[in-house]
Scaffold this motif. Structure first.
Motif, mmCIF file in Angstrom:
data_model
loop_
_atom_site.group_PDB
_atom_site.id
_atom_site.type_symbol
_atom_site.label_atom_id
_atom_site.label_comp_id
_atom_site.label_asym_id
_atom_site.label_seq_id
_atom_site.Cartn_x
_atom_site.Cartn_y
_atom_site.Cartn_z
ATOM 1 N N LEU A 198 0.843 -1.198 0.000
ATOM 2 C CA LEU A 198 0.000 0.000 0.000
ATOM 3 C C LEU A 198 0.878 1.247 0.000
ATOM 4 O O LEU A 198 1.764 1.397 0.841
ATOM 5 N N THR A 199 0.643 2.160 -0.949
ATOM 6 C CA THR A 199 1.448 3.382 -1.023
ATOM 7 C C THR A 199 0.658 4.643 -0.685
ATOM 8 O O THR A 199 1.213 5.592 -0.128
ATOM 9 N N SER A 200 -0.628 4.674 -1.038
ATOM 10 C CA SER A 200 -1.456 5.836 -0.692
ATOM 11 C C SER A 200 -2.907 5.406 -0.546
ATOM 12 O O SER A 200 -3.334 4.418 -1.153
ATOM 13 N N VAL A 201 -3.646 6.136 0.266
ATOM 14 C CA VAL A 201 -5.046 5.803 0.544
ATOM 15 C C VAL A 201 -5.902 7.050 0.435
ATOM 16 O O VAL A 201 -5.567 8.104 0.998
ATOM 17 N N SER A 202 -7.010 6.905 -0.298
ATOM 18 C CA SER A 202 -8.011 7.968 -0.371
ATOM 19 C C SER A 202 -9.222 7.525 0.452
ATOM 20 O O SER A 202 -9.805 6.473 0.194
ATOM 21 N N ILE A 203 -9.550 8.322 1.456
ATOM 22 C CA ILE A 203 -10.646 7.986 2.369
ATOM 23 C C ILE A 203 -11.851 8.866 2.053
ATOM 24 O O ILE A 203 -11.738 10.098 2.025
ATOM 25 N N PRO A 204 -13.034 8.267 1.826
ATOM 26 C CA PRO A 204 -14.219 9.068 1.493
ATOM 27 C C PRO A 204 -14.778 9.820 2.697
ATOM 28 O O PRO A 204 -14.474 9.492 3.855
ATOM 29 N N ASN A 205 -15.607 10.810 2.426
ATOM 30 C CA ASN A 205 -16.198 11.629 3.490
ATOM 31 C C ASN A 205 -17.225 10.890 4.333
ATOM 32 O O ASN A 205 -17.705 11.418 5.336
ATOM 33 N N SER A 206 -17.571 9.665 3.942
ATOM 34 C CA SER A 206 -18.518 8.878 4.724
ATOM 35 C C SER A 206 -17.870 8.271 5.969
ATOM 36 O O SER A 206 -18.557 7.881 6.915
ATOM 37 N N VAL A 207 -16.536 8.202 5.996
ATOM 38 C CA VAL A 207 -15.820 7.574 7.111
ATOM 39 C C VAL A 207 -15.776 8.511 8.315
ATOM 40 O O VAL A 207 -15.381 9.671 8.193
ATOM 41 N N THR A 208 -16.168 7.996 9.478
ATOM 42 C CA THR A 208 -16.142 8.791 10.710
ATOM 43 C C THR A 208 -15.082 8.316 11.701
ATOM 44 O O THR A 208 -14.718 9.055 12.606
ATOM 45 N N PRO A 230 -10.199 12.874 5.818
ATOM 46 C CA PRO A 230 -11.259 13.859 5.574
ATOM 47 C C PRO A 230 -11.830 14.440 6.866
ATOM 48 O O PRO A 230 -11.629 13.888 7.957
ATOM 49 N N GLU A 231 -12.564 15.527 6.740
ATOM 50 C CA GLU A 231 -13.132 16.217 7.898
ATOM 51 C C GLU A 231 -14.301 15.475 8.528
ATOM 52 O O GLU A 231 -14.805 15.889 9.572
ATOM 53 N N SER A 232 -14.714 14.381 7.920
ATOM 54 C CA SER A 232 -15.774 13.564 8.511
ATOM 55 C C SER A 232 -15.256 12.702 9.663
ATOM 56 O O SER A 232 -16.023 12.260 10.520
ATOM 57 N N VAL A 233 -13.944 12.458 9.698
ATOM 58 C CA VAL A 233 -13.347 11.589 10.713
ATOM 59 C C VAL A 233 -13.289 12.304 12.060
ATOM 60 O O VAL A 233 -12.826 13.444 12.157
ATOM 61 N N PRO A 282 -7.573 16.788 10.417
ATOM 62 C CA PRO A 282 -8.593 17.844 10.405
ATOM 63 C C PRO A 282 -9.102 18.185 11.809
ATOM 64 O O PRO A 282 -8.941 17.408 12.753
ATOM 65 N N GLU A 283 -9.724 19.347 11.927
ATOM 66 C CA GLU A 283 -10.242 19.811 13.214
ATOM 67 C C GLU A 283 -11.381 18.939 13.741
ATOM 68 O O GLU A 283 -11.697 18.980 14.924
ATOM 69 N N SER A 284 -11.973 18.146 12.861
ATOM 70 C CA SER A 284 -13.082 17.285 13.270
ATOM 71 C C SER A 284 -12.633 16.175 14.216
ATOM 72 O O SER A 284 -13.429 15.642 14.990
ATOM 73 N N VAL A 285 -11.338 15.823 14.174
ATOM 74 C CA VAL A 285 -10.820 14.736 15.020
ATOM 75 C C VAL A 285 -10.761 15.200 16.473
ATOM 76 O O VAL A 285 -10.118 16.207 16.791
ATOM 77 N N THR A 286 -11.442 14.459 17.353
ATOM 78 C CA THR A 286 -11.474 14.813 18.776
ATOM 79 C C THR A 286 -10.668 13.854 19.645
ATOM 80 O O THR A 286 -10.423 14.141 20.811
ATOM 81 N N SER A 287 -10.252 12.708 19.089
ATOM 82 C CA SER A 287 -9.438 11.782 19.875
ATOM 83 C C SER A 287 -8.445 11.032 18.986
ATOM 84 O O SER A 287 -8.786 10.621 17.879
ATOM 85 N N ILE A 288 -7.214 10.911 19.495
ATOM 86 C CA ILE A 288 -6.168 10.135 18.838
ATOM 87 C C ILE A 288 -5.641 9.169 19.884
ATOM 88 O O ILE A 288 -5.153 9.585 20.941
ATOM 89 N N GLY A 289 -5.741 7.862 19.606
ATOM 90 C CA GLY A 289 -5.395 6.843 20.579
ATOM 91 C C GLY A 289 -3.903 6.706 20.841
ATOM 92 O O GLY A 289 -3.065 7.230 20.097
ATOM 93 N N ASN A 290 -3.568 5.983 21.881
ATOM 94 C CA ASN A 290 -2.177 5.713 22.247
ATOM 95 C C ASN A 290 -1.430 5.070 21.080
ATOM 96 O O ASN A 290 -1.981 4.219 20.377
#
Length: 243
Positions: free
Chosen positions: A171-181, A200-203, A223-231
């Motif tokens: 895998l070299t690159s990934v495009s994630i759609p706006n449907s992913v949260t 995307p900003e949906s995550v 993006p600013e939409s992310v409210t948590s990043i795990g350990n």
């Protein structure tokens, strides 16, 4: 309830209709009933216990009630005759290995957007993968078995599941759609060839070890939409220079 191991190994049993007062089918209730072909589960049943119908290799038809909430670990594991599964909207949890090694299973329908599907719930169900190698169940991308390279995740996926791309070194690159949260724990763990990813900003959440040991990743934009990043989300990303 139908008691634990109540009908285990009844090899002549061909069909079962559960009574309308039953609320739970206990662990291993019908395990290894190899001639069982048809099961009708009423709306009163809320739980199908661990390994309740495991190794029922002849099972082809299961009617699940509208009140079902939990399909426990291994509930239908090794039911090699199942080709399609309809999940009631009432179901909240599908635990690990619930449909493990249902080798002929080709489709999973129904369910709600809030159902919690374990990554290994459909392990070994190889025919669920689409032509591009994506195994997607009820909106959750459970695994990827494609060629790698530049990959675009299909629109409609709501979650990139636990270890979905684990050790996909091509895998070299990934495009994630706006449907992913959500990007769940270990989603891209060990993807050493991954050099770029657009979140995307949906995550809203990135799970533990989501990008662990992605040694080729040089930059990430969160993006600013992310409210948590795990350990350990980016642990071992030795080339990461910009976040």
């Amino acid at each position: 309830f139908v008691g634990e191991k109540a009908f285990e190994g009844c090899k002549s049993l061909t069909s079962v209709k559960i009574g309308s007062r039953v609320a739970k089918i206990e662990c291993r209730s019908f395990e290894k009933c190899v001639s069982l072909k048809s099961v009708t589960i009423p709306d009163s049943v809320k739980t199908i216990g661990s390994s309740a119908f495991s190794d029922c290799s002849g099972l082809t038809n299961v009617t699940r009630g509208k009140g079902l909430e939990l399909i426990a670990s291994g509930a239908f594991a090794n039911c090699s005759g199942l080709t399609c599964v309809a999940i009631p909207k009432s179901v909240k949890y599908i635990w690990e290995g619930a449909f493990k090694n249902c080798r002929k299973l080709r489709s999973v329908t129904g369910g709600s957007s809030e159902v919690d599907v374990s990554h290994y719930a459909f392990a070994g169900c190889d025919q669920l993968a689409d032509k591009d190698g994506f195994t997607i169940v009820l909106g959750v991308l459970l695994s990827y078995s494609g060629a790698g390279g530049r990959v675009s995740i299909p629109n409609g996926v709501t979650s990139i599941g636990y270890n979905a791309f684990e050790y996909c070194i091509g895998l070299t690159s990934v495009s994630i759609p706006n449907s992913v949260t959500s990007i769940e724990s270990g989603a891209f763990d060990g993807c050493s060839g991954l050099t770029s990813i657009t979140i995307p900003e949906s995550v809203t959440s990135i799970g533990e070890m989501a990008f662990e040991d992605c040694i080729g990743l040089t930059s990430v934009s969160i993006p600013e939409s992310v409210t948590s990043i795990g350990n350990y989300a980016f642990y071992g990303c030795s080339s990461l220079a910009s976040v």
